[in-house]
Design a protein around this motif. Structure first.
Motif, PDB file in Angstrom:
ATOM      1  N   PHE A 392      11.687 101.121  21.544  1.00 33.63           N
ATOM      2  CA  PHE A 392      11.188 101.919  20.419  1.00 33.63           C
ATOM      3  C   PHE A 392      10.759 103.281  20.952  1.00 33.63           C
ATOM      4  CE2 PHE A 392      10.588  97.526  19.158  1.00 33.63           C
ATOM      5  CZ  PHE A 392      11.004  97.516  17.837  1.00 33.63           C
ATOM      6  N   ASN A 393      11.516 104.307  20.603  1.00 26.86           N
ATOM      7  CA  ASN A 393      11.169 105.668  20.984  1.00 26.86           C
ATOM      8  C   ASN A 393      10.913 106.465  19.713  1.00 26.86           C
ATOM      9  OD1 ASN A 393      11.539 108.573  21.681  1.00 26.86           O
ATOM     10  ND2 ASN A 393      11.934 107.742  23.722  1.00 26.86           N
ATOM     11  N   PRO A 394       9.668 106.814  19.411  1.00 30.20           N
ATOM     12  CA  PRO A 394       9.340 107.470  18.127  1.00 30.20           C
ATOM     13  C   PRO A 394      10.131 108.749  17.882  1.00 30.20           C
ATOM     14  CG  PRO A 394       7.333 106.765  19.243  1.00 30.20           C
ATOM     15  CD  PRO A 394       8.453 106.566  20.215  1.00 30.20           C
ATOM     16  N   LEU A 395      10.308 109.575  18.922  1.00 30.63           N
ATOM     17  CA  LEU A 395      11.021 110.836  18.728  1.00 30.63           C
ATOM     18  C   LEU A 395      12.493 110.594  18.409  1.00 30.63           C
ATOM     19  CD1 LEU A 395      10.745 113.890  18.715  1.00 30.63           C
ATOM     20  CD2 LEU A 395      11.230 113.904  21.182  1.00 30.63           C
ATOM     21  N   PHE A 396      13.107 109.647  19.091  1.00 29.74           N
ATOM     22  CA  PHE A 396      14.512 109.321  18.828  1.00 29.74           C
ATOM     23  C   PHE A 396      14.675 108.737  17.423  1.00 29.74           C
ATOM     24  CE2 PHE A 396      18.401 106.825  19.096  1.00 29.74           C
ATOM     25  CZ  PHE A 396      19.254 107.673  19.783  1.00 29.74           C
ATOM     26  N   ILE A 397      13.746 107.873  17.027  1.00 28.63           N
ATOM     27  CA  ILE A 397      13.811 107.257  15.695  1.00 28.63           C
ATOM     28  C   ILE A 397      13.636 108.312  14.611  1.00 28.63           C
ATOM     29  CG2 ILE A 397      12.638 105.658  14.140  1.00 28.63           C
ATOM     30  CD1 ILE A 397      11.960 103.979  16.658  1.00 28.63           C
ATOM     31  N   PHE A 398      12.658 109.226  14.794  1.00 31.45           N
ATOM     32  CA  PHE A 398      12.450 110.294  13.817  1.00 31.45           C
ATOM     33  C   PHE A 398      13.689 111.189  13.725  1.00 31.45           C
ATOM     34  CE2 PHE A 398      11.138 114.737  13.048  1.00 31.45           C
ATOM     35  CZ  PHE A 398      10.623 114.597  11.760  1.00 31.45           C
ATOM     36  N   GLY A 399      14.257 111.542  14.869  1.00 37.96           N
ATOM     37  CA  GLY A 399      15.472 112.363  14.866  1.00 37.96           C
ATOM     38  C   GLY A 399      16.626 111.676  14.168  1.00 37.96           C
ATOM     39  N   ALA A 400      16.741 110.361  14.334  1.00 39.14           N
ATOM     40  CA  ALA A 400      17.827 109.611  13.696  1.00 39.14           C
ATOM     41  C   ALA A 400      17.680 109.627  12.177  1.00 39.14           C
ATOM     42  CB  ALA A 400      17.847 108.180  14.221  1.00 39.14           C
ATOM     43  N   PHE A 401      16.448 109.449  11.668  1.00 37.99           N
ATOM     44  CA  PHE A 401      16.233 109.488  10.220  1.00 37.99           C
ATOM     45  C   PHE A 401      16.597 110.868   9.668  1.00 37.99           C
ATOM     46  CE2 PHE A 401      13.867 105.563  10.700  1.00 37.99           C
ATOM     47  CZ  PHE A 401      14.025 104.948   9.468  1.00 37.99           C
ATOM     48  N   VAL A 402      16.160 111.916  10.342  1.00 33.20           N
ATOM     49  CA  VAL A 402      16.485 113.275   9.897  1.00 33.20           C
ATOM     50  C   VAL A 402      17.992 113.494   9.918  1.00 33.20           C
ATOM     51  CG1 VAL A 402      16.269 115.718  10.459  1.00 33.20           C
ATOM     52  CG2 VAL A 402      14.266 114.227  10.616  1.00 33.20           C
ATOM     53  N   ALA A 403      18.641 113.075  11.002  1.00 33.41           N
ATOM     54  CA  ALA A 403      20.083 113.290  11.155  1.00 33.41           C
ATOM     55  C   ALA A 403      20.878 112.552  10.087  1.00 33.41           C
ATOM     56  CB  ALA A 403      20.525 112.844  12.550  1.00 33.41           C
ATOM     57  N   VAL A 404      20.484 111.325   9.775  1.00 31.13           N
ATOM     58  CA  VAL A 404      21.213 110.528   8.788  1.00 31.13           C
ATOM     59  C   VAL A 404      21.154 111.171   7.406  1.00 31.13           C
ATOM     60  CG1 VAL A 404      21.122 108.353   7.508  1.00 31.13           C
ATOM     61  CG2 VAL A 404      21.085 108.322   9.994  1.00 31.13           C
ATOM     62  N   PHE A 405      19.982 111.658   6.997  1.00 35.13           N
ATOM     63  CA  PHE A 405      19.847 112.252   5.664  1.00 35.13           C
ATOM     64  C   PHE A 405      20.532 113.615   5.584  1.00 35.13           C
ATOM     65  CE2 PHE A 405      15.871 109.532   5.667  1.00 35.13           C
ATOM     66  CZ  PHE A 405      16.462 108.532   4.932  1.00 35.13           C
ATOM     67  N   VAL A 406      20.419 114.411   6.636  1.00 43.29           N
ATOM     68  CA  VAL A 406      21.088 115.714   6.646  1.00 43.29           C
ATOM     69  C   VAL A 406      22.602 115.532   6.633  1.00 43.29           C
ATOM     70  CG1 VAL A 406      21.486 117.802   8.002  1.00 43.29           C
ATOM     71  CG2 VAL A 406      19.174 116.913   7.758  1.00 43.29           C
ATOM     72  N   ALA A 407      23.100 114.572   7.411  1.00 41.86           N
ATOM     73  CA  ALA A 407      24.546 114.330   7.470  1.00 41.86           C
ATOM     74  C   ALA A 407      25.088 113.850   6.124  1.00 41.86           C
ATOM     75  CB  ALA A 407      24.856 113.300   8.555  1.00 41.86           C
ATOM     76  N   ARG A 408      24.316 113.019   5.435  1.00 37.96           N
ATOM     77  CA  ARG A 408      24.757 112.551   4.118  1.00 37.96           C
ATOM     78  C   ARG A 408      24.850 113.717   3.135  1.00 37.96           C
ATOM     79  NH1 ARG A 408      27.781 108.567   1.957  1.00 37.96           N
ATOM     80  NH2 ARG A 408      27.181 108.116  -0.185  1.00 37.96           N
ATOM     81  N   ALA A 409      23.874 114.615   3.195  1.00 38.68           N
ATOM     82  CA  ALA A 409      23.906 115.793   2.314  1.00 38.68           C
ATOM     83  C   ALA A 409      25.086 116.696   2.662  1.00 38.68           C
ATOM     84  CB  ALA A 409      22.598 116.563   2.437  1.00 38.68           C
ATOM     85  N   CYS A 410      25.366 116.891   3.946  1.00 39.12           N
ATOM     86  CA  CYS A 410      26.516 117.719   4.366  1.00 39.12           C
ATOM     87  C   CYS A 410      27.850 117.068   4.009  1.00 39.12           C
ATOM     88  CB  CYS A 410      26.461 117.961   5.876  1.00 39.12           C
ATOM     89  SG  CYS A 410      25.070 118.971   6.412  1.00 39.12           S
ATOM     90  N   ASN A 411      27.821 115.779   3.785  1.00 29.93           N
ATOM     91  CA  ASN A 411      29.030 115.059   3.385  1.00 29.93           C
ATOM     92  C   ASN A 411      29.259 115.193   1.877  1.00 29.93           C
ATOM     93  OD1 ASN A 411      30.899 113.142   2.552  1.00 29.93           O
ATOM     94  ND2 ASN A 411      29.891 111.422   3.531  1.00 29.93           N
ATOM     95  N   ILE A 412      28.258 114.819   1.070  1.00 35.14           N
ATOM     96  CA  ILE A 412      28.446 114.676  -0.378  1.00 35.14           C
ATOM     97  C   ILE A 412      28.572 116.019  -1.096  1.00 35.14           C
ATOM     98  CG2 ILE A 412      27.400 113.833  -2.514  1.00 35.14           C
ATOM     99  CD1 ILE A 412      28.561 111.645  -0.734  1.00 35.14           C
ATOM    100  N   TYR A 413      27.622 116.928  -0.903  1.00 35.81           N
ATOM    101  CA  TYR A 413      27.577 118.132  -1.735  1.00 35.81           C
ATOM    102  C   TYR A 413      28.731 119.109  -1.470  1.00 35.81           C
ATOM    103  CZ  TYR A 413      22.994 116.400  -3.099  1.00 35.81           C
ATOM    104  OH  TYR A 413      21.976 115.622  -3.588  1.00 35.81           O
ATOM    105  N   PRO A 414      29.038 119.467  -0.218  1.00 36.26           N
ATOM    106  CA  PRO A 414      30.174 120.389  -0.014  1.00 36.26           C
ATOM    107  C   PRO A 414      31.514 119.786  -0.429  1.00 36.26           C
ATOM    108  CG  PRO A 414      28.757 120.333   1.928  1.00 36.26           C
ATOM    109  CD  PRO A 414      28.330 119.228   1.048  1.00 36.26           C
ATOM    110  N   LEU A 415      31.739 118.503  -0.120  1.00 39.62           N
ATOM    111  CA  LEU A 415      33.017 117.888  -0.487  1.00 39.62           C
ATOM    112  C   LEU A 415      33.141 117.737  -2.001  1.00 39.62           C
ATOM    113  CD1 LEU A 415      33.505 115.139   2.264  1.00 39.62           C
ATOM    114  CD2 LEU A 415      34.485 117.430   2.136  1.00 39.62           C
ATOM    115  N   SER A 416      32.043 117.444  -2.685  1.00 41.18           N
ATOM    116  CA  SER A 416      32.087 117.351  -4.154  1.00 41.18           C
ATOM    117  C   SER A 416      32.424 118.706  -4.762  1.00 41.18           C
ATOM    118  CB  SER A 416      30.746 116.853  -4.694  1.00 41.18           C
ATOM    119  OG  SER A 416      30.451 115.574  -4.196  1.00 41.18           O
ATOM    120  N   PHE A 417      31.860 119.771  -4.197  1.00 38.84           N
ATOM    121  CA  PHE A 417      32.170 121.120  -4.689  1.00 38.84           C
ATOM    122  C   PHE A 417      33.662 121.420  -4.532  1.00 38.84           C
ATOM    123  CE2 PHE A 417      32.847 125.610  -3.595  1.00 38.84           C
ATOM    124  CZ  PHE A 417      32.428 126.215  -4.767  1.00 38.84           C
TER     125      PHE A 417
END
Length: 635
Positions: A392-417
Motif C-alpha cells: 500500500f503506497n498512498p502516493l501511488f494509489i492517489f496518482g492512480a485514482f487521478v490518472a483513471v478519472f482523467v484518462a476516462r475524461a480524455c477518452n469520452i469527451y473528445p471522441l464523442s465530439f
C-alpha cells in the motif's frame, strides 16, 4: 526418523486436501449468501448496491475472518535466513538439512513490510487462486456470453462509435494513465519511496493498459432492469465488450515491448514490434475464434446431431471452449478468440440448432456467466486480506485514482465530439456524462493485475487495482440510479418500439440526404452482400440458394452446400438487418405479409412500415436499400 518423516508428510498431505475442501466450502457459502442477497434486493427493488458489490462485501468479511482466525502451522514460517553466497533468486533451490536434501521453488519477491508469521499460513495460501484459474476457467464463459447474447441490431447500428471508443479510446486511456503514473513514480523516486531501477516507463504503460479495461457490469445490470435508453445501453455494452479484448492484447504487447538500451527511453524498433504484435495477436485470435464457430456451424448443418439435443449442446460448448484453449496454446489471446467465437456462433450456428439446444445454450452460458462473475467478485473481497504481499503506497494509489478519472475524461469527451461531427443522431451531453460516470473497473483489470505479482512493482499495481475496483463498484455502481435521475436520461424504453418510432420520425427528413451517404458505406455493403449471398447459405439453413448466386459451373457444388429448406424459404431470407437470426427472419417475413403495401418515395425505393431504419446510426448506409427480387424459374 524415516517413519516420523513419512508420518508428517502423510499428515501434511491430508491437511492439504482438507484445506482444499474448506476453501471450496467458503466459496460455496459466499455464493449462497450472494444469491439470497440478490433475491432480497430484487424483491425490495434496492439498487444502491449491486449483486457484485454485495459479493465483494461478503468476500471482504470472510477474508478478514480467515486472516485473523487462522495461523501458520510451522513455527519456523516467517523467519528470514541469510544466503550471502546467492547473487540472484534461482527458480529452484536445493537445500541440504542434516543430510536430507529438500527442493524449494521460487514464488516471488516479498517486501520487508510483509515478512511476518502469515507467510506460512497454508489457509491463506490456499485462498490465493492460481491466476490460470481465472483465465482458463472463470473468464471464458463471461466473455463468450457477452458475444453470444449481443443485441445485434443495436450493436451494428452504433458500430462505428463502439469501435472508436473500444480501440482508440482504450489506447488514449492507456497512454494518459501511463504518463500520469510516470510523473508520480518520478516524484516517489525523488522523495525516496521508490528506487529508480524498480519502476520504468514500460511498467507505467503496463499499469495503464490493465486499468483501461472497463467493466460496467453493475451499471449495465441497472440499465437493463430500468430499460434505459437503448443507444446509451448499446454504446456502454459494446465498448465494454470490445474494450476488454483490446486491453488484454494491449497488455500483452506492452509486456513484450523491451527497449535494448534504456528502459525509460523510446525505442522506435521496439515500438513498431509491439504494434505488430498487437495487430498480429488480435487478428490471429479473431481468426481462431471465428474458425471454431464456422466448424461448429458446418457440423450442426451437415449432420443430424440436432436429433440428439444433449449431444448437440455438448458439441457446441466444447468447440466454443476449444477456441479459447487453442488460442492460448498458440500464443494468442483466448479472450479475443472466445469473444468473436460467441458473436459468430450467435450469427450462424444458433440458426442450425434445435429448439431445445437453443434454449439450453442460452441458459447454460447465462448461468455460467452469473456464477463465474460472482465467484470473481467474491474473490476480490477475499484477496484484500488473504493475499500476503500487498504493498500500500498512498502516493501511488492517489496518482492512480487521478490518472483513471482523467484518462476516462480524455477518452469520452473528445471522441464523442469527433463522432458527433459525422453522426446524424448525436450523442447528447447527458449520455457523455453517464458514460464518463460508468467507467467502472472489474474482473478483467483484476485478472490482468493478479496474473503477475512476483515483483514488488507488480504487487503494488495489484493492490492499487484492487482498491480502484472496490471504489468504482461501490461508489459509482451505487450512484447509478441517482445519476440517471439527475441527468434526466430516459428509462422504461422498449427497444423495438423505440426503433419503430425513430424510423417513422426520420423517414420524412432523410429523403434528401440519401444520395450522398450511400457512397460512404461501400465496405459494409460489400460485406453484407457477401455474407447474405454466400456465407449464410453455406453455414446455415437460411439465405438465398447458392444456385441463384453462384455461376452455373458451380451448381453441382452449390446444390450440395445449399440446404433444401433454403429453396422454400427463399423469400424470407431477403432480410434488411445486417446480422439477424432465423427467428427474426421468420417473424419479419410474416409481419410484412400482413401490412399494407408501402408507399414509394421519390427515389423509387420502398419504406417498410414499422421496420427498423437501417439508414440510421453511424454506418453511413444512406440511400442504399435492399429490395425483394423475383428470380425467374425459382419457386
Amino acid at each position: 526418523m524415516e517413519k516420523l518423516t513419512k508420518y508428517i508428510s502423510v499428515k501434511d498431505e491430508d491437511q492439504f486436501y482438507h484445506q482444499g475442501a474448506v476453501e471450496l466450502l467458503v466459496f460455496n457459502f459466499l455464493l449462497i449468501l450472494t444469491i439470497l442477497t440478490i433475491w432480497l434486493f430484487k424483491n425490495h427493488r434496492f439498487r444502491f448496491l449491486h449483486e457484485t458489490g454485495g459479493a465483494m462485501l461478503y468476500g471482504l468479511v470472510m477474508g478478514l475472518i480467515i486472516r485473523y482466525t487462522t495461523k501458520a502451522s510451522d513455527v519456523e514460517s516467517g523467519t528470514v535466513y541469510e544466503c550471502e553466497k546467492l547473487k540472484s533468486g534461482p527458480s529452484t533451490l536445493l537445500i541440504n538439512i542434516t543430510n536430507q536434501v529438500y527442493e524449494y521453488q521460487y514464488k516471488g519477491e516479498i517486501s520487508h513490510h510483509n515478512v511476518n508469521g502469515h507467510q506460512g499460513n497454508a489457509m491463506l495460501q490456499k485462498m490465493t487462486f492460481d491466476p490460470s484459474i481465472f483465465f482458463n476457467i472463470l473468464l471464458p464463459p463471461i466473455i463468450f456470453h457477452a458475444g453470444y447474447s449481443l443485441k445485434k441490431r443495436h450493436f451494428f447500428r452504433n458500430l462505428g462509435s463502439i469501435l472508436t471508443y473500444a480501440f482508440l479510446g482504450t489506447a488514449i486511456s492507456c497512454i494518459v494513465i501511463g504518463l500520469i503514473m510516470y510523473g508520480f513514480v518520478k516524484a516517489m523516486v525523488r522523495i525516496g519511496q521508490l528506487k529508480g531501477w524498480e519502476f520504468h516507463f514500460t511498467d507505467c504503460l503496463f499499469f495503464g493498459s490493465l486499468m483501461s479495461a472497463t467493466d460496467p457490469v453493475t451499471v449495465l445490470a441497472i440499465f437493463h432492469e430500468l430499460h434505459v435508453d437503448t443507444d446509451l445501453y448499446t454504446l456502454l455494452f459494446g465498448e465494454s465488450v470490445l474494450n476488454d479484448a483490446v486491453a488484454i492484447v494491449l497488455t500483452c504487447s506492452i509486456s513484450i515491448y523491451s527497449p535494448k538500451e534504456n528502459p525509460n527511453a523510446f525505442d522506435t524498433a521496439a515500438f513498431f514490434q509491439s504494434v505488430g504484435n498487437f495487430l498480429g495477436i488480435f487478428a490471429g485470435s479473431f481468426a481462431m475464434g471465428s474458425s471454431y464457430a464456422v466448424v461448429t456451424a458446418l457440423l450442426t448443418k451437415f449432420t443430424k446431431i440436432c436429433e440428439f439435443p444433449m449431444l448437440e449442446t455438448g458439441l457446441f460448448f466444447l468447440l466454443s471452449w476449444s477456441a479459447f484453449l487453442s488460442a492460448e496454446a498458440a500464443g494468442l489471446t483466448g479472450i479475443v478468440a472466445v469473444l468473436f467465437c460467441g458473436v459468430t456462433q450467435a450469427h450462424y450456428t444458433y440458426n442450425n440448432l434445435s429448439p431445445e439446444s437453443k434454449m439450453r445454450t442460452k441458459q447454460l452460458f447465462e448461468f455460467m456467466n452469473f456464477l463465474a462473475e460472482n465467484v470473481i467478485f467474491c474473490y476480490m473481497g477475499l484477496a484484500l486480506f488473504t493475499f500476503q504481499n500487498h504493498i500500500f503506497n498512498p502516493l501511488f494509489i492517489f496518482g492512480a485514482f487521478v490518472a483513471v478519472f482523467v484518462a476516462r475524461a480524455c477518452n469520452i469527451y473528445p471522441l464523442s465530439f469527433l463522432l458527433n461531427l459525422g453522426r446524424k443522431q448525436k450523442i447528447p451531453r447527458n449520455f457523455q456524462h453517464m458514460m464518463m460516470f460508468s467507467g467502472l473497473r472489474g474482473a478483467i483489470a483484476f485478472a490482468l493485475a493478479i496474473r503477475d505479482t512476483k515483483s514488488q512493482p507488480k504487487q503494488m499495481m495489484f493492490t492499487t487495482a484492487l482498491l480502484i475496483v472496490f471504489f468504482t463498484v461501490w461508489v459509482f455502481g451505487g450512484g447509478t440510479t441517482p445519476m440517471l435521475t439527475w441527468l434526466q436520461i430516459r428509462v422504461g424504453v422498449d427497444p423495438d418500439e423505440d426503433l419503430k418510432v425513430e424510423a417513422a420520425s426520420q423517414s420524412a427528413s432523410n429523403l434528401d440526404k440519401n444520395t450522398t451517404k450511400a457512397e460512404s458505406a461501400w465496405l459494409v455493403r460489400i460485406w453484407y452482400g457477401f455474407d447474405h449471398k454466400y456465407l449464410k447459405p453455406i453455414l446455415t439453413h437460411t439465405g438465398p440458394p447458392l444456385t441463384t448466386t453462384l455461376p452455373e459451373w458451380c451448381h453441382p457444388v452449390a446444390r450440395i452446400l445449399t440446404s433444401p429448406s433454403a429453396y422454400g424459404d427463399q423469400l424470407k431470407d431477403d432480410d434488411t438487418d445486417y446480422i439477424i437470426n432465423n427467428d427474426e427472419l421468420t417473424e419479419n417475413y410474416e409481419t410484412s405479409a400482413h401490412i399494407p403495401v408501402p408507399t414509394q418515395d421519390r427515389t423509387g425505393s420502398t419504406q417498410a412500415t414499422g421496420k427498423e431504419d437501417i439508414n440510421e446510426g453511424d454506418l453511413g448506409l444512406g440511400g442504399y436499400k435492399l429490395q425483394f427480387k423475383h428470380i425467374a424459374g425459382q419457386p
